[in-house]
Scaffold this motif. Structure first.
Motif: not given
Length: 255
Positions: A28-38, A47-53, A60-69
């Motif tokens: 997120y962001g650019r240059g010196e203000a850039a933040v790497q969430a993942l 398939q057929g499993t329940f995973t908690a993050v 970065g857990k919410s970002t992972l969910l948003q990218c995965a979805a």
């Protein structure tokens, strides 16, 4: 909570993975203000499993969910959902994928206040241009224990009942993957247990693949597997977790 009887084995040889992240980076962001969430996250969800993050704040857990979805686009790497590389999809194709193959449950419920419980459950089908069958809508509400509240609006329901309506709405399209973002964060302990038991049952009875972000070790203990993130990296996992084991791992990460 110890291991739940009847859980499918996670990561069994040859088991399909409807969601796969390959070297996913999100900045997120650019240059010196850039933040790497993942940072180069690679993981598959069987398939057929329940995973908690889980992970500390900013891990970065919410970002992972948003990218995965498919709600957010990786800066680098690839996400495959039900066999399709979402990076190759147009916005229209992504919208269709999210509408037809993915279900979402959020902490805030996101119900439409002016609609009844039945009408809220119908909404994904109507948005897809499909006429909802009343028996399917009633069956969905019955599955979440809300046989008698179909004509009531969200303001007439408790928080737990509203979340159950949200779950019924998420499942009405029979999605291949269910994403849940802090689904019990606004609920009391007893109601949280009821909602988590319901999510657990969707995995065991319907073969639902469920991925849930949570900060609650007790909630995580309902899952088959817990994935831990820190500073945008996957730093560990637990199979058949207990709340105690999750707390110990989180204490090490936050220490």
């Amino acid at each position: 909570m110890a291991g739940v009887p009847g859980r499918p084995h996670v990561g069994a040889a040859g088991s399909p993975e409807p969601v796969v992240l390959s070297q996913v980076t999100k900045t997120y962001g650019r240059g010196e203000a850039a933040v790497q969430a993942l940072r180069g996250v690679t993981i598959g969800f069987s398939q057929g499993t329940f995973t908690a993050v889980m992970g500390p704040s900013g891990s970065g857990k919410s970002t992972l969910l948003q990218c995965a979805a498919g709600l957010d686009t990786p800066s680098d790497g690839h996400v495959r959902i039900t066999g399709s590389n979402i990076s190759d999809m147009s916005e229209v194709q992504l919208a269709e994928l999210r509408r037809d193959r993915i279900g979402f449950i959020f902490q805030a419920f996101n119900l439409v206040p002016s609609l009844t419980a039945e009408q809220n459950v119908e909404l994904p089908l109507r948005l897809a241009g499909r006429k909802p069958a009343k028996r399917d809508v009633r069956s969905a509400l019955s599955r979440v224990g809300l046989d008698r509240v179909g004509k009531q609006r969200p303001s007439q329901l408790s928080g737990g009942q509203q979340q159950r309506v949200a779950i019924a709405r998420a499942l009405i399209t029979r999605p291949e993957v269910l994403f849940a973002d802090e689904p019990t964060g606004a609920l009391d302990t007893n109601t949280s247990g009821e909602v988590l038991t319901l999510l657990r049952e969707t995995v065991e009875r319907a073969g639902q693949t469920t991925i849930m972000v949570t900060h609650d070790p007790v909630a995580a203990a309902y899952a088959d597997r817990v994935i831990f993130l820190a500073d945008g990296h996957i730093v560990g996992h637990l199979d058949n977790p207990t709340a105690k084991a999750v707390i110990e791992q989180m204490t090490r990460l936050e220490g």
